[in-house]
Scaffold this motif. Sequence first.
Motif, PDB file in Angstrom:
ATOM      1  N   VAL A  75      34.229  13.193  35.897  1.00 52.94           N
ATOM      2  CA  VAL A  75      33.895  12.135  36.658  1.00 52.94           C
ATOM      3  C   VAL A  75      34.344  12.758  37.715  1.00 52.94           C
ATOM      4  O   VAL A  75      36.380  13.036  37.414  1.00 52.94           O
ATOM      5  CB  VAL A  75      33.515  11.089  36.712  1.00 52.94           C
ATOM      6  N   GLU A 113      35.189   7.743  39.310  1.00 53.09           N
ATOM      7  CA  GLU A 113      36.479   6.926  37.712  1.00 53.09           C
ATOM      8  C   GLU A 113      36.119   5.992  37.186  1.00 53.09           C
ATOM      9  O   GLU A 113      36.789   5.961  36.372  1.00 53.09           O
ATOM     10  CB  GLU A 113      37.586   7.808  38.656  1.00 53.09           C
ATOM     11  N   GLY A 135      39.602  17.304  34.263  1.00 55.00           N
ATOM     12  CA  GLY A 135      38.329  16.490  34.958  1.00 55.00           C
ATOM     13  C   GLY A 135      37.714  17.033  35.379  1.00 55.00           C
ATOM     14  O   GLY A 135      37.563  17.925  34.843  1.00 55.00           O
ATOM     15  N   ALA A 190      37.369  19.055  37.799  1.00 54.86           N
ATOM     16  CA  ALA A 190      37.025  20.953  38.810  1.00 54.86           C
ATOM     17  C   ALA A 190      37.289  21.054  40.102  1.00 54.86           C
ATOM     18  O   ALA A 190      36.007  21.906  39.742  1.00 54.86           O
ATOM     19  CB  ALA A 190      37.613  21.646  38.074  1.00 54.86           C
ATOM     20  N   ASP A 222      37.272  21.986  42.386  1.00 50.05           N
ATOM     21  CA  ASP A 222      37.982  23.064  43.020  1.00 50.05           C
ATOM     22  C   ASP A 222      36.923  24.296  42.543  1.00 50.05           C
ATOM     23  O   ASP A 222      36.889  25.750  42.913  1.00 50.05           O
ATOM     24  CB  ASP A 222      39.460  23.574  43.235  1.00 50.05           C
TER      25      ASP A 222
HETATM   26  N1  LIG Z   1      37.351  11.895  32.502  1.00 48.57           N
HETATM   27  C1  LIG Z   1      37.620  12.128  34.023  1.00 48.57           C
HETATM   28  O1  LIG Z   1      36.323  12.479  33.918  1.00 48.57           O
HETATM   29  C2  LIG Z   1      37.915  13.147  34.339  1.00 48.57           C
HETATM   30  C3  LIG Z   1      38.315  12.748  36.127  1.00 48.57           C
HETATM   31  N2  LIG Z   1      39.297  13.689  36.823  1.00 48.57           N
HETATM   32  C4  LIG Z   1      38.666  13.195  37.900  1.00 48.57           C
HETATM   33  O2  LIG Z   1      38.703  14.336  38.499  1.00 48.57           O
HETATM   34  C5  LIG Z   1      38.681  15.125  39.530  1.00 48.57           C
HETATM   35  C6  LIG Z   1      39.768  16.618  39.651  1.00 48.57           C
HETATM   36  O3  LIG Z   1      41.007  15.986  39.533  1.00 48.57           O
HETATM   37  P1  LIG Z   1      42.621  17.152  38.915  1.00 48.57           P
HETATM   38  O4  LIG Z   1      42.907  16.356  39.125  1.00 48.57           O
HETATM   39  O5  LIG Z   1      41.381  18.727  40.114  1.00 48.57           O
HETATM   40  O6  LIG Z   1      42.299  17.531  37.460  1.00 48.57           O
HETATM   41  P2  LIG Z   1      41.324  18.543  37.265  1.00 48.57           P
HETATM   42  O7  LIG Z   1      41.600  18.516  35.468  1.00 48.57           O
HETATM   43  O8  LIG Z   1      39.457  18.270  37.146  1.00 48.57           O
HETATM   44  O9  LIG Z   1      41.276  20.053  37.915  1.00 48.57           O
HETATM   45  C7  LIG Z   1      43.597  20.673  36.876  1.00 48.57           C
HETATM   46  C8  LIG Z   1      42.778  21.696  37.793  1.00 48.57           C
HETATM   47  O10 LIG Z   1      42.753  22.769  36.601  1.00 48.57           O
HETATM   48  C9  LIG Z   1      42.062  23.247  36.460  1.00 48.57           C
HETATM   49  N3  LIG Z   1      40.642  23.034  35.337  1.00 48.57           N
HETATM   50  C10 LIG Z   1      39.861  21.812  34.398  1.00 48.57           C
HETATM   51  N4  LIG Z   1      39.486  21.730  33.334  1.00 48.57           N
HETATM   52  C11 LIG Z   1      39.249  23.353  33.877  1.00 48.57           C
HETATM   53  C12 LIG Z   1      38.761  23.995  32.962  1.00 48.57           C
HETATM   54  N5  LIG Z   1      37.650  23.705  32.246  1.00 48.57           N
HETATM   55  N6  LIG Z   1      38.612  24.982  32.774  1.00 48.57           N
HETATM   56  C13 LIG Z   1      39.431  26.297  33.927  1.00 48.57           C
HETATM   57  N7  LIG Z   1      39.854  25.130  34.702  1.00 48.57           N
HETATM   58  C14 LIG Z   1      39.917  23.800  34.688  1.00 48.57           C
HETATM   59  C15 LIG Z   1      40.842  22.999  37.808  1.00 48.57           C
HETATM   60  O11 LIG Z   1      39.912  23.864  38.149  1.00 48.57           O
HETATM   61  C16 LIG Z   1      42.076  22.275  38.744  1.00 48.57           C
HETATM   62  O12 LIG Z   1      43.046  23.399  39.206  1.00 48.57           O
HETATM   63  C17 LIG Z   1      39.101  13.748  40.190  1.00 48.57           C
HETATM   64  O13 LIG Z   1      38.221  13.170  40.945  1.00 48.57           O
HETATM   65  C18 LIG Z   1      39.612  13.090  39.345  1.00 48.57           C
HETATM   66  O14 LIG Z   1      40.178  11.375  39.210  1.00 48.57           O
HETATM   67  C19 LIG Z   1      40.471  13.459  36.582  1.00 48.57           C
HETATM   68  C20 LIG Z   1      40.824  13.433  35.102  1.00 48.57           C
HETATM   69  C21 LIG Z   1      40.053  13.341  34.164  1.00 48.57           C
END
Ligand SMILES: NC(=O)C1=CN([C@@H]2O[C@H](COP(=O)(O)OP(=O)(O)OC[C@H]3O[C@@H](n4cnc5c(N)ncnc54)[C@H](O)[C@@H]3O)[C@@H](O)[C@H]2O)C=CC1
Length: 359
Positions: free
Chosen positions: A68, A83, A280, A282, A284
């Motif tokens: 999320v 979150e 999370g 992602a 981006d």
């Molecule tokens: N359990 C959950 O639902 C979580 C939610 N979040 C939320 O996600 C959003 C994004 O947070 P970020 O700090 O950017 O962390 P993120 O883990 O979403 O991404 C960090 C980096 O890792 C890459 N990445 C993540 N998962 C990937 C995958 N499966 N394959 C390829 N690349 C991947 C992303 O493209 C980004 O460059 C925020 O709103 C955050 O609060 C963050 C961590 C856990």
Amino acid sequence: MKIAVLPGDGIGPEIVAEAVKVLHALDLRFEMEEAPVGGAAYEAAGHPLPEATLELAKEADAVLFGAVGDWKYDTLERRLRPEQAILGLRKELGLFANFRPAICYAELTHASSLKPELVAGLDILIIRELTGDIYFGQPRGRRESPDGAFRGAQEAFDTMRYSKPEIERIAHVAFQAARKRGKKVTSVDKANVLETFQFWKDVVTEVHAQYPDVELEHMYVDNAAMQLVKAPKKFDVIVTGNMFGDILSDEAAMLTGSIGMLPSASLNADNRGLYEPSHGSAPDIAGQGVANPLATILSAAMMLRFSLNQAEAADRIESAVKSVLAQGLRTADIYSEGTRKVGTRDMGDAVVAALRTQG
Ligand SMILES: NC(=O)C1=CN([C@@H]2O[C@H](COP(=O)(O)OP(=O)(O)OC[C@H]3O[C@@H](n4cnc5c(N)ncnc54)[C@H](O)[C@@H]3O)[C@@H](O)[C@H]2O)C=CC1
Ligand SMILES: CC(C)CC(=O)C(=O)O
Ligand SMILES: [Mg+2]
């Protein structure tokens, strides 16, 4: 058996669709019911964790969760931010024990940002306490500073706290897990500065008396962050609090090649659980079909093993994942020269195909 499927936001729906596809390919008799969560639920129902989604999660035998969050919700009041859905599910379902295994598959030794010899054969287990610590401590808020050099200025505060039973139960989980593996627990704290973590250290030491066959070491979190990239294979089981575990598990993800490889299981006292990748939503890369679905597919395997009594099916998924990696298929995050770059859907299809050709 019923699985609640909560895809969420960003890449959540893309990666969960692949895990669902893999589960269907096993031909087991599960009912799966989907519900909105996070930003998607806020849009649909005005709340990140609607009552109906929470009810579904509570009545199901297990929850498969995507992720999320999106930057566009960052200005919402905190209780409405996406979150809050995952935090709320953890609290409401009592999911205090978060297992984050960091395993470096042989085929991905070169995908890690560390030297291959440091990560070859890596198999560590981070056990993160998930319903306490500064993420849930009250009070929190904003106010006028009541004292000190900046008295009268605007300030914000959170509360770090752990009760003895909370530390005891996660320590038992860690020692019992270590008994089934390398028989070593590293308890990570910041006892040199924080009273909460001196207490953590004292209680973990007390519980350890019941596990004389397991070695216990204590390590400060700053040192642990350094040791994880210096000599990660010296760890077996790491047990730590909610915030340190959040940070260290993202760091450990890179030892395995990518955060897209790190699954997780969040369990309560009855072994009912929620299964999600450690990453999370992602934003981006959302909507581009390039996200790595393997962490979510491996989380589904953990779900079969821990909550649904289907260890054999879990083994099948894990060996199918190894087989697609051995075939040289890679999503962009784990791609290296000489391998074949594929998208999210192709990777899911390849895992399904590998399941179908198993002997
Ligand atoms: N359990 C959950 O639902 C979580 C939610 N979040 C939320 O996600 C959003 C994004 O947070 P970020 O700090 O950017 O962390 P993120 O883990 O979403 O991404 C960090 C980096 O890792 C890459 N990445 C993540 N998962 C990937 C995958 N499966 N394959 C390829 N690349 C991947 C992303 O493209 C980004 O460059 C925020 O709103 C955050 O609060 C963050 C961590 C856990
Ligand atoms: C919303 C966050 C607490 C989620 C997170 O970063 C995690 O569980 O790893
Ligand atoms: Mg995190």
